[in-house]
Design a protein around this motif. Structure first.
Motif, PDB file in Angstrom:
ATOM      1  N   ARG A  60      14.713   9.552  34.560  1.00 14.11           N
ATOM      2  CA  ARG A  60      15.295  10.853  34.224  1.00 14.11           C
ATOM      3  C   ARG A  60      16.713  10.679  33.693  1.00 14.11           C
ATOM      4  O   ARG A  60      17.411   9.718  34.054  1.00 14.11           O
ATOM      5  CB  ARG A  60      15.342  11.759  35.469  1.00 14.11           C
ATOM      6  CG  ARG A  60      14.018  11.941  36.168  1.00 14.11           C
ATOM      7  CD  ARG A  60      13.012  12.698  35.317  1.00 14.11           C
ATOM      8  NE  ARG A  60      11.777  12.953  36.051  1.00 14.11           N
ATOM      9  CZ  ARG A  60      10.705  13.542  35.502  1.00 14.11           C
ATOM     10  NH1 ARG A  60      10.738  13.926  34.238  1.00 14.11           N
ATOM     11  NH2 ARG A  60       9.620  13.734  36.220  1.00 14.11           N
ATOM     12  N   TYR A  61      17.142  11.612  32.863  1.00 17.54           N
ATOM     13  CA  TYR A  61      18.523  11.593  32.392  1.00 17.54           C
ATOM     14  C   TYR A  61      19.476  11.856  33.556  1.00 17.54           C
ATOM     15  O   TYR A  61      19.152  12.601  34.483  1.00 17.54           O
ATOM     16  CB  TYR A  61      18.755  12.665  31.326  1.00 17.54           C
ATOM     17  CG  TYR A  61      18.166  12.335  29.979  1.00 17.54           C
ATOM     18  CD1 TYR A  61      18.708  11.332  29.188  1.00 17.54           C
ATOM     19  CD2 TYR A  61      17.068  13.040  29.493  1.00 17.54           C
ATOM     20  CE1 TYR A  61      18.180  11.035  27.948  1.00 17.54           C
ATOM     21  CE2 TYR A  61      16.529  12.746  28.246  1.00 17.54           C
ATOM     22  CZ  TYR A  61      17.087  11.745  27.479  1.00 17.54           C
ATOM     23  OH  TYR A  61      16.562  11.449  26.253  1.00 17.54           O
ATOM     24  N   PRO A  62      20.664  11.269  33.481  1.00 18.35           N
ATOM     25  CA  PRO A  62      21.670  11.575  34.503  1.00 18.35           C
ATOM     26  C   PRO A  62      22.233  12.975  34.330  1.00 18.35           C
ATOM     27  O   PRO A  62      22.020  13.625  33.298  1.00 18.35           O
ATOM     28  CB  PRO A  62      22.756  10.515  34.255  1.00 18.35           C
ATOM     29  CG  PRO A  62      22.628  10.180  32.805  1.00 18.35           C
ATOM     30  CD  PRO A  62      21.157  10.277  32.484  1.00 18.35           C
ATOM     31  N   ASP A  63      22.950  13.432  35.333  1.00 22.38           N
ATOM     32  CA  ASP A  63      23.673  14.706  35.252  1.00 22.38           C
ATOM     33  C   ASP A  63      24.787  14.540  34.221  1.00 22.38           C
ATOM     34  O   ASP A  63      25.768  13.828  34.466  1.00 22.38           O
ATOM     35  CB  ASP A  63      24.240  15.049  36.632  1.00 22.38           C
ATOM     36  CG  ASP A  63      25.142  16.277  36.619  1.00 22.38           C
ATOM     37  OD1 ASP A  63      25.224  16.961  35.579  1.00 22.38           O
ATOM     38  OD2 ASP A  63      25.766  16.543  37.657  1.00 22.38           O
ATOM     39  N   MET A  64      24.652  15.172  33.071  1.00 24.47           N
ATOM     40  CA  MET A  64      25.606  14.977  31.989  1.00 24.47           C
ATOM     41  C   MET A  64      27.007  15.431  32.379  1.00 24.47           C
ATOM     42  O   MET A  64      28.009  14.868  31.931  1.00 24.47           O
ATOM     43  CB  MET A  64      25.150  15.711  30.730  1.00 24.47           C
ATOM     44  CG  MET A  64      25.904  15.271  29.484  1.00 24.47           C
ATOM     45  SD  MET A  64      25.192  15.908  27.961  1.00 24.47           S
ATOM     46  CE  MET A  64      25.971  17.506  27.862  1.00 24.47           C
ATOM     47  N   ALA A  65      27.104  16.438  33.231  1.00 23.04           N
ATOM     48  CA  ALA A  65      28.410  16.948  33.644  1.00 23.04           C
ATOM     49  C   ALA A  65      29.015  16.152  34.794  1.00 23.04           C
ATOM     50  O   ALA A  65      30.152  16.425  35.192  1.00 23.04           O
ATOM     51  CB  ALA A  65      28.293  18.415  34.046  1.00 23.04           C
ATOM     52  N   CYS A  66      28.273  15.175  35.323  1.00 20.78           N
ATOM     53  CA  CYS A  66      28.755  14.388  36.471  1.00 20.78           C
ATOM     54  C   CYS A  66      29.249  15.312  37.592  1.00 20.78           C
ATOM     55  O   CYS A  66      30.313  15.094  38.191  1.00 20.78           O
ATOM     56  CB  CYS A  66      29.869  13.430  36.058  1.00 20.78           C
ATOM     57  SG  CYS A  66      29.380  12.182  34.846  1.00 20.78           S
ATOM     58  N   THR A  67      28.463  16.337  37.889  1.00 17.64           N
ATOM     59  CA  THR A  67      28.908  17.409  38.774  1.00 17.64           C
ATOM     60  C   THR A  67      29.347  16.903  40.143  1.00 17.64           C
ATOM     61  O   THR A  67      30.438  17.252  40.632  1.00 17.64           O
ATOM     62  CB  THR A  67      27.792  18.448  38.942  1.00 17.64           C
ATOM     63  OG1 THR A  67      27.360  18.887  37.650  1.00 17.64           O
ATOM     64  CG2 THR A  67      28.273  19.636  39.756  1.00 17.64           C
ATOM     65  N   GLY A  68      28.505  16.094  40.780  1.00 21.00           N
ATOM     66  CA  GLY A  68      28.844  15.604  42.112  1.00 21.00           C
ATOM     67  C   GLY A  68      30.108  14.774  42.107  1.00 21.00           C
ATOM     68  O   GLY A  68      30.982  14.937  42.971  1.00 21.00           O
ATOM     69  N   LEU A  69      30.236  13.873  41.145  1.00 22.90           N
ATOM     70  CA  LEU A  69      31.412  13.012  41.060  1.00 22.90           C
ATOM     71  C   LEU A  69      32.665  13.821  40.743  1.00 22.90           C
ATOM     72  O   LEU A  69      33.723  13.614  41.353  1.00 22.90           O
ATOM     73  CB  LEU A  69      31.194  11.931  40.001  1.00 22.90           C
ATOM     74  CG  LEU A  69      32.382  11.011  39.724  1.00 22.90           C
ATOM     75  CD1 LEU A  69      32.856  10.319  40.990  1.00 22.90           C
ATOM     76  CD2 LEU A  69      32.025   9.988  38.646  1.00 22.90           C
ATOM     77  N   VAL A  70      32.558  14.740  39.808  1.00 23.13           N
ATOM     78  CA  VAL A  70      33.722  15.556  39.443  1.00 23.13           C
ATOM     79  C   VAL A  70      34.192  16.396  40.634  1.00 23.13           C
ATOM     80  O   VAL A  70      35.407  16.506  40.891  1.00 23.13           O
ATOM     81  CB  VAL A  70      33.384  16.442  38.226  1.00 23.13           C
ATOM     82  CG1 VAL A  70      34.431  17.534  38.046  1.00 23.13           C
ATOM     83  CG2 VAL A  70      33.292  15.600  36.969  1.00 23.13           C
ATOM     84  N   ASN A  71      33.265  16.959  41.378  1.00 24.46           N
ATOM     85  CA  ASN A  71      33.652  17.727  42.567  1.00 24.46           C
ATOM     86  C   ASN A  71      34.329  16.831  43.598  1.00 24.46           C
ATOM     87  O   ASN A  71      35.316  17.235  44.244  1.00 24.46           O
ATOM     88  CB  ASN A  71      32.425  18.403  43.182  1.00 24.46           C
ATOM     89  CG  ASN A  71      31.948  19.591  42.365  1.00 24.46           C
ATOM     90  OD1 ASN A  71      32.719  20.216  41.655  1.00 24.46           O
ATOM     91  ND2 ASN A  71      30.668  19.910  42.462  1.00 24.46           N
ATOM     92  N   GLU A  72      33.812  15.634  43.762  1.00 22.28           N
ATOM     93  CA  GLU A  72      34.416  14.680  44.706  1.00 22.28           C
ATOM     94  C   GLU A  72      35.832  14.311  44.275  1.00 22.28           C
ATOM     95  O   GLU A  72      36.756  14.258  45.095  1.00 22.28           O
ATOM     96  CB  GLU A  72      33.543  13.425  44.781  1.00 22.28           C
ATOM     97  CG  GLU A  72      33.808  12.531  45.962  1.00 22.28           C
ATOM     98  CD  GLU A  72      33.043  12.945  47.216  1.00 22.28           C
ATOM     99  OE1 GLU A  72      33.465  12.516  48.306  1.00 22.28           O
ATOM    100  OE2 GLU A  72      32.036  13.684  47.108  1.00 22.28           O
TER     101      GLU A  72
END
Length: 359
Positions: A60-72
């Protein structure tokens, strides 16, 4: 068949090739790689498990927005999510910054020698490099850099600590410099080695950025966090700049494995601090030994040391390789040597001592 080749951008003519640190030779005697400023430790606790779990769905494609990492990252550094942008290592984000700010007819100012990707990504963007020589003590000449600013200047790199010299810019001189930079010129504080700094006078770029809209900060997970092979970095910048970075990012550029590994690394801070502390201790040992041997070594706040050797640079690199360590030579200038395992550092110091006696 036509003999005419496809037309390519003229800006690519003469672009220097990025030279990665040479790996240690395989199949031969034991050798250590001290050429790429890599972390000698394995992944932090919990990182491998989270990365392996993420690998199970890489169909599957990764989360393009890097949501989890950006929130961290937003929680970790106390910044708005809208002020964050990710990319393939800090060098990938730096290239996005050039795409967003500079093109043909524009100028990019940076110290030299500094990170060797700067001239490459500047030329690829079509902009013109303005290289400002380091001072005699291997530090940024901020007065000269300020004097190099023209109406064509669009971006300035301040590499702190500087790669490959390890020298730093301290708070007072940095703030005086920033006060001289026009508000419409972006200043990029490249802090790839931030975690290794122990000089209290060196400011945290994230604190500097907060009330300066024309300052962006680059960070990476490649060095202290030991994720060099996964290619994940980020920028913290005010919203217009961060939004531009998100526009210029390669879609899905940061893999889900890299995102999950970075999150786990951020959550292993106690172990990280211990490892970085050990490397800083080794840095002090290596630096002190080189000074005792008679070398002139600039004070370093990174995970490497710099020896200016001029015409003897390649000879020194060859002597180190013969002794079992691969270092990073910059022909005609000097050698950068990563702080690695104790055994590797010992081999390097023995090689340096022997070479010094021949000078």
């Amino acid at each position: 068949m036509s003999e005419t080749s496809p037309k390519l951008r003229a800006e690519l003519d003469g672009v220097p090739t990025y030279k990665p640190g040479r790996p240690a030779a395989s199949g031969g005697p034991l050798a250590y790689k001290l050429s790429s400023n890599e972390n000698p430790y394995p992944p932090l606790p919990g990182v491998m498990e989270r990365a392996v779990s993420a690998a199970g769905v890489f169909n599957r494609y990764p989360d393009m927005a890097c949501t989890g990492l950006v929130n961290e990252l937003a929680d970790r550094f106390g910044v708005p999510v809208s002020h964050l942008a990710t990319g393939t290592g800090s060098v990938g984000v730096a290239q996005q910054l050039l795409q967003a700010t500079a093109g043909p007819g524009d100028e990019v100012v940076y110290p030299w020698r500094s990170f060797e990707a700067y001239p490459i990504i500047t030329q690829i963007s079509g902009a013109t490099s303005v290289k400002v020589p380091l001072t005699a003590d291997e530090t940024h000449d901020l007065d000269a850099m300020a004097g190099a600013i023209t109406e064509r200047t669009r971006l300035i790199f301040v590499c702190n600590p500087n790669n490959p010299t390890g020298t730093v810019v301290r708070r007072g001189e940095l703030e005086r410099f920033l006060d001289r930079v026009p508000s419409d010129v972006l200043v990029v504080l490249d802090e790839a080695y931030r975690e290794f700094i122990r000089d209290a006078e060196v400011p945290d770029g994230i604190e500097i950025y907060r009330d300066r809209p024309n300052v962006a900060v680059l960070r990476t997970f490649s060095k202290a966090y030991g994720l060099a092979g996964l290619r994940v970095g980020f920028a913290i910048a005010h919203e217009p700049v961060a939004a531009a970075l998100r526009k210029t990012a390669v879609p899905f550029g940061v893999s889900q494995i890299a995102q999950e590994a970075a999150i786990a690394s951020l959550r292993a801070e106690d172990e990280l601090l211990g490892r970085v502390g050990s490397l800083v201790g080794e840095r002090a040992r290596v630096y002190g030994a080189l000074v005792d041997q008679g070398w002139t070594v600039p004070g370093t706040q990174a995970n490497f040391v710099w020896l200016r050797l001029g015409g003897r640079t390649l000879d020194f690199a060859a002597a180190c390789e013969a002794a079992g360590v691969v270092v990073r030579p910059f022909a005609g200038e000097g050698v950068r040597v990563t702080i690695g395992e104790c055994e590797a550092n010992d081999l390097f110091l023995r090689a340096a001592e022997a070479f010094r006696k021949e000078l």
